[in-house]
Design a protein around this motif. Sequence first.
Motif, PDB file in Angstrom:
ATOM      1  N   GLU A 150       6.066   7.827   2.585  1.00 24.76           N
ATOM      2  CA  GLU A 150       7.475   7.593   2.908  1.00 24.76           C
ATOM      3  C   GLU A 150       8.027   6.390   2.151  1.00 24.76           C
ATOM      4  O   GLU A 150       8.981   5.760   2.591  1.00 24.76           O
ATOM      5  CB  GLU A 150       7.637   7.364   4.414  1.00 24.76           C
ATOM      6  CG  GLU A 150       7.183   8.540   5.276  1.00 24.76           C
ATOM      7  CD  GLU A 150       7.274   8.248   6.755  1.00 24.76           C
ATOM      8  OE1 GLU A 150       7.434   7.059   7.107  1.00 24.76           O
ATOM      9  OE2 GLU A 150       7.195   9.189   7.553  1.00 24.76           O
ATOM     10  N   ASP A 151       7.423   6.035   0.997  1.00 25.48           N
ATOM     11  CA  ASP A 151       7.848   4.818   0.300  1.00 25.48           C
ATOM     12  C   ASP A 151       8.802   5.067  -0.862  1.00 25.48           C
ATOM     13  O   ASP A 151       9.229   4.141  -1.548  1.00 25.48           O
ATOM     14  CB  ASP A 151       6.635   4.019  -0.189  1.00 25.48           C
ATOM     15  CG  ASP A 151       5.704   4.811  -1.090  1.00 25.48           C
ATOM     16  OD1 ASP A 151       6.109   5.908  -1.537  1.00 25.48           O
ATOM     17  OD2 ASP A 151       4.585   4.347  -1.353  1.00 25.48           O
ATOM     18  N   GLY A 152       9.131   6.339  -1.125  1.00 30.66           N
ATOM     19  CA  GLY A 152      10.080   6.635  -2.187  1.00 30.66           C
ATOM     20  C   GLY A 152       9.537   6.436  -3.587  1.00 30.66           C
ATOM     21  O   GLY A 152      10.295   6.366  -4.547  1.00 30.66           O
ATOM     22  N   VAL A 153       8.208   6.361  -3.727  1.00 33.08           N
ATOM     23  CA  VAL A 153       7.565   6.148  -5.016  1.00 33.08           C
ATOM     24  C   VAL A 153       6.499   7.221  -5.223  1.00 33.08           C
ATOM     25  O   VAL A 153       5.767   7.571  -4.291  1.00 33.08           O
ATOM     26  CB  VAL A 153       6.903   4.753  -5.094  1.00 33.08           C
ATOM     27  CG1 VAL A 153       6.183   4.570  -6.423  1.00 33.08           C
ATOM     28  CG2 VAL A 153       7.937   3.660  -4.886  1.00 33.08           C
ATOM     29  N   LYS A 154       6.414   7.753  -6.432  1.00 31.12           N
ATOM     30  CA  LYS A 154       5.366   8.725  -6.745  1.00 31.12           C
ATOM     31  C   LYS A 154       4.086   7.954  -7.041  1.00 31.12           C
ATOM     32  O   LYS A 154       3.951   7.296  -8.067  1.00 31.12           O
ATOM     33  CB  LYS A 154       5.764   9.573  -7.948  1.00 31.12           C
ATOM     34  CG  LYS A 154       4.753  10.663  -8.320  1.00 31.12           C
ATOM     35  CD  LYS A 154       5.257  11.487  -9.496  1.00 31.12           C
ATOM     36  CE  LYS A 154       4.258  12.561  -9.880  1.00 31.12           C
ATOM     37  NZ  LYS A 154       2.997  11.993 -10.413  1.00 31.12           N
ATOM     38  N   ASN A 155       3.123   8.011  -6.127  1.00 28.60           N
ATOM     39  CA  ASN A 155       1.876   7.278  -6.271  1.00 28.60           C
ATOM     40  C   ASN A 155       0.757   8.019  -5.553  1.00 28.60           C
ATOM     41  O   ASN A 155       0.949   9.146  -5.114  1.00 28.60           O
ATOM     42  CB  ASN A 155       2.035   5.829  -5.748  1.00 28.60           C
ATOM     43  CG  ASN A 155       2.678   5.776  -4.365  1.00 28.60           C
ATOM     44  OD1 ASN A 155       2.559   6.712  -3.577  1.00 28.60           O
ATOM     45  ND2 ASN A 155       3.365   4.689  -4.070  1.00 28.60           N
ATOM     46  N   ALA A 175       0.845  -1.195   0.000  1.00 21.90           N
ATOM     47  CA  ALA A 175       0.000   0.000   0.000  1.00 21.90           C
ATOM     48  C   ALA A 175       0.878   1.241   0.000  1.00 21.90           C
ATOM     49  O   ALA A 175       1.912   1.275   0.670  1.00 21.90           O
ATOM     50  CB  ALA A 175      -0.916  -0.007   1.225  1.00 21.90           C
ATOM     51  N   PRO A 176       0.516   2.261  -0.766  1.00 20.34           N
ATOM     52  CA  PRO A 176       1.349   3.465  -0.838  1.00 20.34           C
ATOM     53  C   PRO A 176       1.349   4.234   0.472  1.00 20.34           C
ATOM     54  O   PRO A 176       0.361   4.248   1.213  1.00 20.34           O
ATOM     55  CB  PRO A 176       0.697   4.264  -1.967  1.00 20.34           C
ATOM     56  CG  PRO A 176      -0.733   3.816  -1.978  1.00 20.34           C
ATOM     57  CD  PRO A 176      -0.694   2.360  -1.597  1.00 20.34           C
ATOM     58  N   THR A 177       2.461   4.870   0.765  1.00 14.80           N
ATOM     59  CA  THR A 177       2.579   5.754   1.919  1.00 14.80           C
ATOM     60  C   THR A 177       3.285   7.014   1.471  1.00 14.80           C
ATOM     61  O   THR A 177       3.737   7.135   0.330  1.00 14.80           O
ATOM     62  CB  THR A 177       3.401   5.100   3.052  1.00 14.80           C
ATOM     63  OG1 THR A 177       4.785   5.027   2.646  1.00 14.80           O
ATOM     64  CG2 THR A 177       2.902   3.694   3.375  1.00 14.80           C
ATOM     65  N   GLY A 191       2.977  16.398  -1.696  1.00 18.18           N
ATOM     66  CA  GLY A 191       1.857  16.868  -2.503  1.00 18.18           C
ATOM     67  C   GLY A 191       0.722  15.876  -2.492  1.00 18.18           C
ATOM     68  O   GLY A 191       0.883  14.727  -2.072  1.00 18.18           O
ATOM     69  N   GLY A 192      -0.457  16.292  -2.924  1.00 15.80           N
ATOM     70  CA  GLY A 192      -1.617  15.392  -2.913  1.00 15.80           C
ATOM     71  C   GLY A 192      -1.992  15.044  -1.483  1.00 15.80           C
ATOM     72  O   GLY A 192      -2.193  15.933  -0.644  1.00 15.80           O
ATOM     73  N   PRO A 193      -2.055  13.747  -1.133  1.00 15.98           N
ATOM     74  CA  PRO A 193      -2.424  13.350   0.225  1.00 15.98           C
ATOM     75  C   PRO A 193      -1.281  13.525   1.233  1.00 15.98           C
ATOM     76  O   PRO A 193      -1.482  13.351   2.433  1.00 15.98           O
ATOM     77  CB  PRO A 193      -2.768  11.868   0.058  1.00 15.98           C
ATOM     78  CG  PRO A 193      -1.907  11.415  -1.071  1.00 15.98           C
ATOM     79  CD  PRO A 193      -1.855  12.593  -2.017  1.00 15.98           C
ATOM     80  N   CYS A 194      -0.083  13.848   0.758  1.00 17.25           N
ATOM     81  CA  CYS A 194       1.082  14.008   1.635  1.00 17.25           C
ATOM     82  C   CYS A 194       1.327  15.491   1.924  1.00 17.25           C
ATOM     83  O   CYS A 194       0.628  16.361   1.428  1.00 17.25           O
ATOM     84  CB  CYS A 194       2.319  13.394   0.982  1.00 17.25           C
ATOM     85  SG  CYS A 194       2.120  11.657   0.500  1.00 17.25           S
ATOM     86  N   ALA A 195       2.343  15.749   2.735  1.00 15.92           N
ATOM     87  CA  ALA A 195       2.695  17.131   3.041  1.00 15.92           C
ATOM     88  C   ALA A 195       3.083  17.866   1.765  1.00 15.92           C
ATOM     89  O   ALA A 195       3.517  17.255   0.788  1.00 15.92           O
ATOM     90  CB  ALA A 195       3.851  17.152   4.041  1.00 15.92           C
ATOM     91  N   ALA A 196       2.932  19.180   1.780  1.00 16.14           N
ATOM     92  CA  ALA A 196       3.240  19.983   0.599  1.00 16.14           C
ATOM     93  C   ALA A 196       4.704  19.813   0.208  1.00 16.14           C
ATOM     94  O   ALA A 196       5.582  19.627   1.050  1.00 16.14           O
ATOM     95  CB  ALA A 196       2.943  21.456   0.880  1.00 16.14           C
TER      96      ALA A 196
END
Length: 433
Positions: free
Chosen positions: A295-300, A291-293, A309-314
Amino acid sequence: GSSGINAEYGDKMKLFLLTALFGASFAHTWMSCPWSFDVDPGRPADTTGPCETENVWHGVKYPNEYKAGDRMKVGWTSNNHAGGWVRIALAPYGQHKTHKAFDDNVMKISCYGHDQRPGGTVYGDCKHPCNARPGCEYQAYEEDNARFDTTVKIPHNLADGDYVLQIKSAMSSHPHFYYSCAKISVTGGNPSLTCPQDKLIVAPKCLKGTAVELKEYTKNSKPGKFCYNKDGPGYIDADMYRVPKNVQCDPRITCAVSIDGKGCKNQDRMKDITNDWKPEQVCGEVKPAPAPTCEDGVKNQGEERIDCGGPCAACPVTMPPTTPADRVYSKFDFQKIAYPSEGYLNGNAIVHVRHKVNGWNLTLFFDRKVEISQYWGGKLLSVNEFKTVYVFKNNSWNGRLKPGSKVTVGFEGKFDLGAVDSPNLMGKDFVQS
């Protein structure tokens, strides 16, 4: 003189022969996952739209049954072509006979696909199956978008009933669109749930080649009012890591459409497709991707950049933050030579120093993973676990710099195949150590 003319003539002849060879192949595409209106592997393509003729004998043999919230694999046969985009739309069955019904209900735009292997795509064409993704595998990350398939999520706000999924694409050098549709049955939705229409359709970066412009796909297209969460709008690919219900479907169909039938049969599991009319693989347990997080080092999951960005911090504007007043350099250039089809990157960071420096650290922050194998002009001080942030320090001979001098740090590296563009430098800095 004559040798240059002969070389030019030879190049033109190669182009002519390639064009003739590919032009003689099947110059079209259609949806192969889920099962389309017509699953005949020798069928013609449709350039009129919005759908091909619904073949009662061929198309309804294999029902496409889904529940709201399921993920569904959507794939198409390459038919020796590469480059461009695919628009995916969904309309109620019975309303599917007009282009407007699909124009007003677009789900997403994805890449058509291309063979990313060295020499695999030439002049907008490739040899089917063009490294397309086989059955029992699926696109689990948004950037893995060059293998002639994608997945979509069945919206939660659909009433029980039949719907038509449409793909629209003008791949390779074709000046007009090809259309293909599949009938799907949906249950378990909540039609009382309403969601606003998105303002725009986001399209990924894809290998364009000689294909029509992206604006032709988005012209007259509007996002559908689909709810991808049980209680609201959501994002269609937020849970792309989940295994699609029809993961066994193999969009490559058959080697009969390949210009290199012998080579096609040697491709991954092509020989295991036993029924061209229902192309699929026998899967064991297909485990979902992690599942994406943030902190996974992948743009998803709809992130603007890797893990931000998106669901993560700016996302940070600069990295690390330094103000022009206290930085020791006046100019920081980054030059690169990249070959996306081979996953090779050569880069040079050139820093112009404006203050006296006694020892320095140079930081390069990429928007995705880069495997740096060789470097010069400095020593590697550290690299983060995702291999996106590299910090170099000076050598013994170039640590002391005078105002107005410059220092260069270069490297060679590799990056994952699949994306059409090479890694970009998202942040950079040069500080006195």
